[in-house]
Motif scaffolding. Structure first.
Motif, mmCIF file in Angstrom:
data_model
loop_
_atom_site.group_PDB
_atom_site.id
_atom_site.type_symbol
_atom_site.label_atom_id
_atom_site.label_comp_id
_atom_site.label_asym_id
_atom_site.label_seq_id
_atom_site.Cartn_x
_atom_site.Cartn_y
_atom_site.Cartn_z
ATOM 1 N N VAL A 186 0.788 -1.203 -0.036
ATOM 2 C CA VAL A 186 0.032 -0.001 0.058
ATOM 3 C C VAL A 186 0.720 1.021 0.014
ATOM 4 O O VAL A 186 1.992 1.151 0.174
ATOM 5 C CB VAL A 186 -0.849 0.066 1.231
ATOM 6 C CG1 VAL A 186 -1.589 -1.212 1.243
ATOM 7 C CG2 VAL A 186 -0.170 0.114 2.507
ATOM 8 N N THR A 187 0.416 2.303 -0.193
ATOM 9 C CA THR A 187 1.036 3.625 -0.309
ATOM 10 C C THR A 187 1.337 4.070 1.153
ATOM 11 O O THR A 187 0.578 3.480 2.066
ATOM 12 C CB THR A 187 0.319 4.584 -0.945
ATOM 13 O OG1 THR A 187 -1.058 4.863 -0.364
ATOM 14 C CG2 THR A 187 0.267 4.299 -2.674
ATOM 15 N N ALA A 188 2.000 5.142 1.478
ATOM 16 C CA ALA A 188 2.206 5.655 2.682
ATOM 17 C C ALA A 188 1.084 6.338 3.091
ATOM 18 O O ALA A 188 0.473 7.195 2.120
ATOM 19 C CB ALA A 188 3.776 6.333 2.659
ATOM 20 N N PRO A 189 0.688 6.672 4.276
ATOM 21 C CA PRO A 189 -0.241 7.532 4.789
ATOM 22 C C PRO A 189 0.201 8.923 4.512
ATOM 23 O O PRO A 189 1.404 9.372 4.283
ATOM 24 C CB PRO A 189 -0.217 7.402 6.233
ATOM 25 C CG PRO A 189 0.449 5.945 6.647
ATOM 26 C CD PRO A 189 1.374 5.757 5.468
ATOM 27 N N GLY A 190 -0.797 9.828 3.924
ATOM 28 C CA GLY A 190 -0.582 11.144 3.607
ATOM 29 C C GLY A 190 -0.336 11.162 1.994
ATOM 30 O O GLY A 190 -0.285 12.328 1.365
ATOM 31 N N THR A 191 -0.537 10.054 1.237
ATOM 32 C CA THR A 191 -0.213 10.131 -0.041
ATOM 33 C C THR A 191 -1.533 10.740 -0.881
ATOM 34 O O THR A 191 -2.709 10.380 -0.340
ATOM 35 C CB THR A 191 -0.082 8.683 -0.768
ATOM 36 O OG1 THR A 191 1.013 8.012 -0.185
ATOM 37 C CG2 THR A 191 0.149 8.705 -2.231
#
Length: 737
Positions: free
Chosen positions: A338-343
């Motif tokens: 998954v992408t990083a939080p805040g993406t």
């Protein structure tokens, strides 16, 4: 970004074996070996390796030096860049099974703070394109298997709790509740392909001459062992990016690596990457590592680096199990899930809306769907064991599920029907009041799919001057002889029970005749068909009816936590003030229906904290009145009310003996049973041990304070001392022995 290196043992069984080194850039290098050199090195390391060996550092140095080479210095050159690196070990059998996680130079390389090495056992040459990281929160499907009678007992509740706590607000964790292979397949089908990023299987593993096995649960809770191929068949190609088989020996091969480990076999079966444990590992270490791992993955970290950081966290916590974790994979890149939080555009973690199904064909009784159903594993397994004996002529003809309203008895019955469908594909459900005429319309509730059979059943049930028991016997011995059915009578207290004038309930004559008729017909025909009744209150049945009684307890511990995660306002991720959440959860007393009502109430803002508290208290009083608890308590004898007051000393569910110990001079067992029968005292199976435990609901406690039988201060202190002493001797002393 992690640099990827690969070592390969070429021509291992030939006359010219060579160890090849493949850097991410540049040309391949190799050095010549002899078969004798390989065998002597492998034998020495394998013989000295154990989880707590005093020579781990030396073994790690030997592994490093052997791989680095006396003149080549491959590892030293790669590590001079001071960057993390992934090392794919593409070697067959014995060499692949060595504990490469121990490699040691100036420190253990796999947990080095700035230039860690992540060993990956390359099991398959298969390579797929890893999809781009999903721009949302990480999704984990968790399933623990702890069959009845298998030692040591797996503390899956504790592992669930640690993972759920670590996941709060960051990871969507869905718990599969059956611990069975069929349940796993059904859950994956329910959510559809590509929904989950990680599949976490927790349980026991072992190796047989035919290959590795993972211990799961059968429908009745007994042991059911499965191969990697069987697990793969249940998954049906819906492999998540990472599979964690958290169990002893799940990453250990046998016979010098000839018999592959479970982790390796799952990669062969199609999984792109699999984590497992090489040796026995403690429950706390396994739980802590999983929690750390999923936190790293949820932050957008790639799989190999997340494994490294989780391993280091275990080492920093002074766990001796840090080096037992092994990662096996094919050649699919070990990227981020998954992408990083805040993406930008990242989908926020939201609670999945709890959808509902209907238990009955008329749509009168709503029940939770599979994804929303939590807990009740041991209750389901006990029901299945009792209702599906090997010999249909044995066991009870009827199961009575009883307990306070809103505990989920109807949903439990729905899940029972679902589990029994493999052997009982027909079911008929009646809700509320029943009589003979309701039973005569049986075919409207079945789905036999054959008009001729429908007609024959209707003709037999419509015969005049024949008792209901005989008509049902003709049906079960005739057109339904080869069609086992489950006959469900839900909300049985509604119109079928009446007060006996002494605080308990008895069955009305017409309803009793229906239950007697079904039970008698089943007994006389030897039919595999069974009857299930759900009721707020227990009630006596004729002696000729063989029945099992299953009291249902409120949700507690991890089961309660899992239920909260299916709600909107009371979920850990909800922005609602903690004080309001705590007050609502306390008021709900672990009753699923009341939790849902309070959650719905809190979705409308009545304005201000005090207004919220007032609304919660009003809803609590309303529900208490709906259950008629005050009237039920008043109808009990003084002795029963006193026994309930004693039981209320405990604020956790305890065995019956713990309550009996509070009254050493006066027997109170009969009074306790009376209180359970009308729901004033809850009883149910403990989710981990399957032991029957008892608890006074928080909804009842305020009412006890208004009775003449409430405990005096001296009586309360004496009971507390007796209770503390009993529980210490029961639970604490055996642990310290």
């Amino acid at each position: 970004m992690t640099d990827g290196y690969r070592i390969e043992l070429f021509d291992a069984e030939g006359t010219n074996p060579r160890l090849r080194w493949f850097p991410p850039e540049g040309e391949m290098a190799e050095r010549r070996l002899t078969r004798k050199d390989i065998d002597e090195f492998v034998d020495r390391v394998a013989n000295e390796y154990s989880a707590y060996s005093p020579v781990l550092t030396q073994l790690g140095a030997d592994l490093y030096n052997w791989l680095d080479g006396p003149t080549e210095r491959w590892l030293q050159k790669a590590l001079s860049d001071h960057k993390p690196m992934t090392l794919h070990i593409d070697a067959q059998e014995r060499l692949r099974e060595l504990p490469w996680e121990l490699m040691f130079d100036d420190s253990f390389l796999t947990i080095h703070p700035t230039r860690p090495v992540a060993p990956v056992r390359a099991v398959s040459a298969r390579q797929a394109t890893r999809p781009d990281p999903a721009n949302r929160a990480l999704r984990v499907l968790f399933m623990a298997a702890s069959p009845v009678g298998v030692e040591p007992v797996l503390d899956f509740e504790q592992e669930e709790g640690v993972i759920l706590a670590a996941a709060a607000g960051r990871v969507e964790v869905v718990v599969e509740e059956s611990g069975s292979l069929a349940g796993l397949g059904a859950m994956l089908s329910w959510f559809g392909p590509d929904y989950f990023d990680v599949l976490h299987l927790s349980g026991h593993g072992y190796i047989t001459p035919a290959g590795p096995r993972f211990v799961m649960e059968a429908a009745d809770g007994s042991q059911s062992d499965h191969s990697a191929e069987q697990i793969g068949a249940a998954i049906e190609g819906r492999w998540p990016g990472l599979l964690f088989v958290s169990g002893c020996y799940t990453a250990a091969a046998q016979k010098d690596g000839v018999v592959a480990s479970m982790a390796e076999s799952l990669v062969d079966a199609g999984a792109p990457s699999v984590l497992g444990w090489a040796l026995p590992v403690g429950d706390s270490a396994a739980s802590d590592l999983a929690a750390s791992l999923y936190g790293r993955l949820a932050d957008g970290g790639p799989i190999d680096h997340a494994v490294t950081l989780a391993r280091r966290a275990l080492f920093d916590a002074n766990s001796q199990d840090w080096h037992l974790l092994r990662l096996c994979a094919d050649r699919t890149p070990l990227g981020s899930l998954v992408t990083a939080p805040g993406t930008k555009g990242r989908v926020r973690l939201r609670t999945r809306a709890s959808s509902t199904l209907f238990l009955d064909a008329e749509g009168q009784v709503k029940v939770a769907d599979r994804a929303s159903f939590v807990g009740r594993r041991r209750e389901l397994q006990k029901l299945l064991r009792e209702l599906r004996p090997d010999d249909p002529t044995e066991g009870p003809q009827l199961a009575l599920l009883h307990g306070m309203g809103g505990l989920g008895k109807s949903t439990l019955a729905a899940r029972l029907l679902e589990r029994m469908r493999t052997s009982h594909d027909q079911s008929a459900v009646w809700v509320g009041r029943i009589d003979e005429q309701e039973v005569v319309s049986l075919t409207r509730r079945l789905n036999l799919g054959d008009p001729d059979i429908d007609q024959r059943v209707n003709e037999l049930l419509g015969r005049e001057n024949v008792t209901l028991a005989d008509r049902l016997r003709y049906v079960l011995d005739g057109p339904l002889a080869d069609t086992p059915c489950v006959f469900v009578f839900d909300d049985f207290e509604d119109g079928n029970l009446e007060s006996d004038g002494h605080g308990a309930y008895r069955c009305r004559a017409e309803a009793l005749e229906v239950l007697r008729g079904f039970a008698t017909a089943i007994a006389r025909t030897g039919s595999a068909s069974r009857v299930v009744v759900t009721s707020r209150y227990d009630f006596p049945l004729p002696t000729e009816v063989k029945a099992m009684r299953l009291p249902v307890l409120q949700l507690q511990g991890n089961d309660l936590d899992k239920k909260l995660r299916t709600l909107e306002q009371l979920a850990p991720t909800s922005p609602l003030e903690a004080a309001v959440k705590d007050r609502a959860i306390t008021a709900a007393a672990g009753i699923p229906r009341l939790l849902e009502r309070l959650d719905s109430l809190l979705s409308t803002d009545p304005g201000g904290l005090e207004a919220l508290f007032t609304s919660i208290e009003a809803k609590e009083v309303e529900y208490r009145e709906e259950l008629l608890l005050h009237r039920l308590l008043d109808e009990q004898s003084e002795e029963v009310r006193h026994a309930i007051s004693l039981a209320a000393v405990y604020e956790i569910a305890v065995p019956l003996d713990a309550i009996l110990a509070l009254s050493p001079d006066e027997p109170i067992k009969a009074e306790i049973e009376s209180a359970v029968s009308v729901g004033l005292l809850q009883a149910g199976l403990h989710p981990s041990t399957g032991e029957l435990r008892y608890l006074v609901s928080p909804l009842v406690r305020p009412l006890l304070a208004k009775t003449l039988e409430r405990l005096t201060d001296d009586e309360l202190l004496q009971a507390q001392e007796r209770g503390a002493r009993f529980l210490y001797e029961l639970w604490v002393e055996p642990e310290s022995a």
